[in-house]
Motif scaffolding. Structure first.
Motif, mmCIF file in Angstrom:
data_model
loop_
_atom_site.group_PDB
_atom_site.id
_atom_site.type_symbol
_atom_site.label_atom_id
_atom_site.label_comp_id
_atom_site.label_asym_id
_atom_site.label_seq_id
_atom_site.Cartn_x
_atom_site.Cartn_y
_atom_site.Cartn_z
ATOM 1 N N PHE A 24 34.310 -29.898 -29.734
ATOM 2 C CA PHE A 24 33.077 -29.481 -30.588
ATOM 3 C C PHE A 24 31.937 -29.990 -29.705
ATOM 4 O O PHE A 24 30.938 -29.441 -29.494
ATOM 5 N N MET A 25 31.680 -31.339 -29.693
ATOM 6 C CA MET A 25 30.795 -32.101 -28.941
ATOM 7 C C MET A 25 30.609 -31.654 -27.463
ATOM 8 O O MET A 25 29.298 -31.430 -27.123
ATOM 9 N N MET A 26 31.588 -31.393 -26.962
ATOM 10 C CA MET A 26 31.523 -30.776 -25.314
ATOM 11 C C MET A 26 30.917 -29.577 -25.491
ATOM 12 O O MET A 26 30.313 -29.251 -24.409
ATOM 13 N N GLY A 27 31.196 -28.689 -26.582
ATOM 14 C CA GLY A 27 30.714 -27.338 -26.452
ATOM 15 C C GLY A 27 29.274 -27.236 -26.813
ATOM 16 O O GLY A 27 28.386 -26.532 -26.212
ATOM 17 N N LEU A 193 28.240 -21.733 -27.955
ATOM 18 C CA LEU A 193 27.106 -21.395 -28.291
ATOM 19 C C LEU A 193 26.431 -21.230 -29.359
ATOM 20 O O LEU A 193 25.212 -21.506 -29.816
ATOM 21 N N LEU A 194 27.182 -20.594 -30.343
ATOM 22 C CA LEU A 194 26.560 -20.465 -31.737
ATOM 23 C C LEU A 194 26.583 -22.009 -32.530
ATOM 24 O O LEU A 194 25.292 -21.986 -33.036
ATOM 25 N N ALA A 195 27.353 -22.541 -32.082
ATOM 26 C CA ALA A 195 26.901 -24.286 -32.982
ATOM 27 C C ALA A 195 25.988 -24.765 -32.193
ATOM 28 O O ALA A 195 25.278 -25.461 -32.776
ATOM 29 N N ALA A 196 25.704 -24.679 -30.884
ATOM 30 C CA ALA A 196 24.520 -25.434 -30.293
ATOM 31 C C ALA A 196 23.140 -24.782 -30.582
ATOM 32 O O ALA A 196 22.243 -25.559 -31.013
ATOM 33 N N CYS A 197 23.006 -23.354 -30.722
ATOM 34 C CA CYS A 197 21.756 -22.766 -31.313
ATOM 35 C C CYS A 197 21.593 -23.184 -32.905
ATOM 36 O O CYS A 197 20.153 -23.441 -33.009
ATOM 37 N N GLY A 198 22.507 -23.383 -33.488
ATOM 38 C CA GLY A 198 22.449 -23.930 -34.980
ATOM 39 C C GLY A 198 22.024 -25.281 -35.028
ATOM 40 O O GLY A 198 21.136 -25.459 -35.741
ATOM 41 N N THR A 199 22.680 -26.091 -34.241
ATOM 42 C CA THR A 199 22.179 -27.528 -34.090
ATOM 43 C C THR A 199 20.916 -27.713 -33.700
ATOM 44 O O THR A 199 19.954 -28.674 -34.192
ATOM 45 N N LEU A 200 20.406 -26.925 -32.568
ATOM 46 C CA LEU A 200 18.816 -26.863 -32.199
ATOM 47 C C LEU A 200 17.979 -26.485 -33.048
ATOM 48 O O LEU A 200 17.007 -27.228 -33.394
ATOM 49 N N PHE A 226 26.341 -14.955 -32.308
ATOM 50 C CA PHE A 226 27.262 -14.611 -33.330
ATOM 51 C C PHE A 226 27.814 -13.232 -32.994
ATOM 52 O O PHE A 226 29.134 -13.111 -33.333
ATOM 53 N N GLY A 227 26.855 -12.503 -32.351
ATOM 54 C CA GLY A 227 27.405 -11.056 -32.209
ATOM 55 C C GLY A 227 28.590 -11.250 -30.860
ATOM 56 O O GLY A 227 29.646 -10.498 -31.031
ATOM 57 N N THR A 291 25.763 -23.166 -41.478
ATOM 58 C CA THR A 291 26.841 -22.336 -41.413
ATOM 59 C C THR A 291 27.349 -21.777 -40.133
ATOM 60 O O THR A 291 28.554 -21.895 -39.892
ATOM 61 N N SER A 292 26.459 -21.768 -39.144
ATOM 62 C CA SER A 292 27.048 -21.501 -37.490
ATOM 63 C C SER A 292 27.629 -22.557 -37.393
ATOM 64 O O SER A 292 28.723 -22.524 -36.561
ATOM 65 N N ILE A 293 27.052 -23.998 -37.569
ATOM 66 C CA ILE A 293 27.722 -24.967 -36.989
ATOM 67 C C ILE A 293 29.092 -25.298 -37.656
ATOM 68 O O ILE A 293 30.002 -25.685 -37.132
#
Length: 360
Positions: A24-27, A193-200, A226-227, A291-293
């Motif tokens: 997860f963190m590396m992603g 990428l989804l998780a990173a954008c949510g975290t940002l 997400f798509g 939710t993305s994260i």
């Protein structure tokens, strides 16, 4: 009538929750590199806030991820065996060389992006101890803008190699049909990428200097990622000949896998419904980000932990209970706690506002 008894031994899993934290963190780290690089080379107006958030994420997540990996190795000192032996048939052997390269290049990339926010010692004589440390990390008052795009390209190439390696080292295990699918690397990358954008988006909300334009840009990133993740998930379900049928078989026999499938479908549906709204209020945007994260982390939990409850040999499924100690819940909380501490530290070091930003 002949009665045959089937025994399923209770075998402990080999990859612990530390592995979920590592993946997860590396992603988060390599996906934030992608976002920063794409933005740097885009023709639109430069968003310094977005680059600042990406740099903070790639730096902190890039530090925490290898720590979680060493914890998952059970005996961290055995990592030197990767360098003492030549194993070109092992993805983990390649990863032992790719990971330090990415850690180094991403740290340099992040430092170049954050360097303008570090105070200049000569311009601010009355500094507290935090500002003095930050000014030392600036390493002088020289122009670094010309190096950023060159380092960005090198870091992006390294990030792509890490994304490939982290997907392939799991996919290469033929003994587990759930892992052995070529859809796994793209699923890992798109969910990262989804998780990173949510975290940002969450960091933009929490850290000082919130900008609505940055949040709007990140919403577009979340929708796109997400798509991509949904398309890869549909492609895996429809066109995979090994992993998808194995998952379908587990859904027929295992209540835990049925519960996991319900969670995935509900999470995907809720996220899709919220993202379908044209304009998202700030509260809904925060829910979308979290939710993305949650989806990306939960996906890794299913792949890396729950997949190990499907036995390599025998029938049924293994039972797994999350421990309370370092190899379970405490390790998960500790990893996130370390990351939060690093984010807080970085935010303190880069609280200086450069003159170039003031004049805009």
């Amino acid at each position: 009538m002949v009665i045959k008894e089937i025994f399923t031994p209770d075998i402990a899993i080999t990859w612990l929750p530390w592995a979920v934290q590592y993946f997860f963190m590396m992603g988060l780290a390599y996906a934030s590199v992608w976002v920063a690089t794409i933005h740097l080379f885009s023709r639109g107006k430069r968003d310094d806030r977005l680059l600042k958030l990406c740099a903070s994420l790639m730096l902190t997540a890039g530090i925490v991820a290898p720590i979680a990996l060493l914890a998952d190795l059970h005996q961290p000192l055995r990592a030197w065996h990767f360098y003492a032996q030549v194993r070109p048939d092992s993805w983990m052997w390649f990863g032992a060389f790719l990971l330090p390269v990415f850690s180094g290049t991403s740290a340099v990339f992040a430092w170049l992006l954050l360097r303008q926010y570090l105070p200049n010692r000569s311009n601010q004589p009355n500094q507290d101890w935090v500002q003095r440390i930050a000014s030392l990390l600036r390493f002088g008052d020289w122009e670094s803008e010309k190096l950023i795009k060159i380092i960005a390209i090198l870091t992006t190439l390294s990030a792509c190699s890490i994304a490939l390696y982290t997907g392939m080292e799991t996919m290469a295990i033929k003994a587990r049909p759930l892992w052995h699918t070529y859809w796994l690397p793209p699923l890992m990358a798109t969910s990262a990428l989804l998780a990173a954008c949510g975290t940002l988006a969450v960091l933009n909300r929490l850290l000082h200097g919130y900008q609505q334009a940055t949040q709007d840009s990140l919403l577009l990133w979340i929708r796109a990622s997400f798509g991509l993740f949904a398309l890869c998930l549909i492609g895996w379900a429809l066109f995979d000949n090994g992993s998808a049928p194995e998952a379908a078989l587990l859904l027929e026999t295992s209540p835990s896998w049925q519960l996991a499938a319900i969670w995935v479908l509900i999470t995907l549906a809720l996220l899709a419904l919220m993202l379908a709204l044209r304009h998202l209020p700030n509260s809904v945007m925060l829910i979308v980000s979290l939710t993305s994260i949650h989806l990306a982390w939960g996906f890794r939990w299913i792949v890396l932990i729950q997949a190990q409850t499907d036995p390599k040999y025998g029938a049924g499924t293994y039972l797994y209970q999350l421990p309370w100690g370092p190899e379970g819940l405490l390790g998960i909380a500790g990893t996130f706690g370390l990351w939060l501490a690093l984010i807080a530290l970085v935010s303190e070091l880069i609280r200086h506002t450069p003159k170039a930003t003031l004049s805009r």
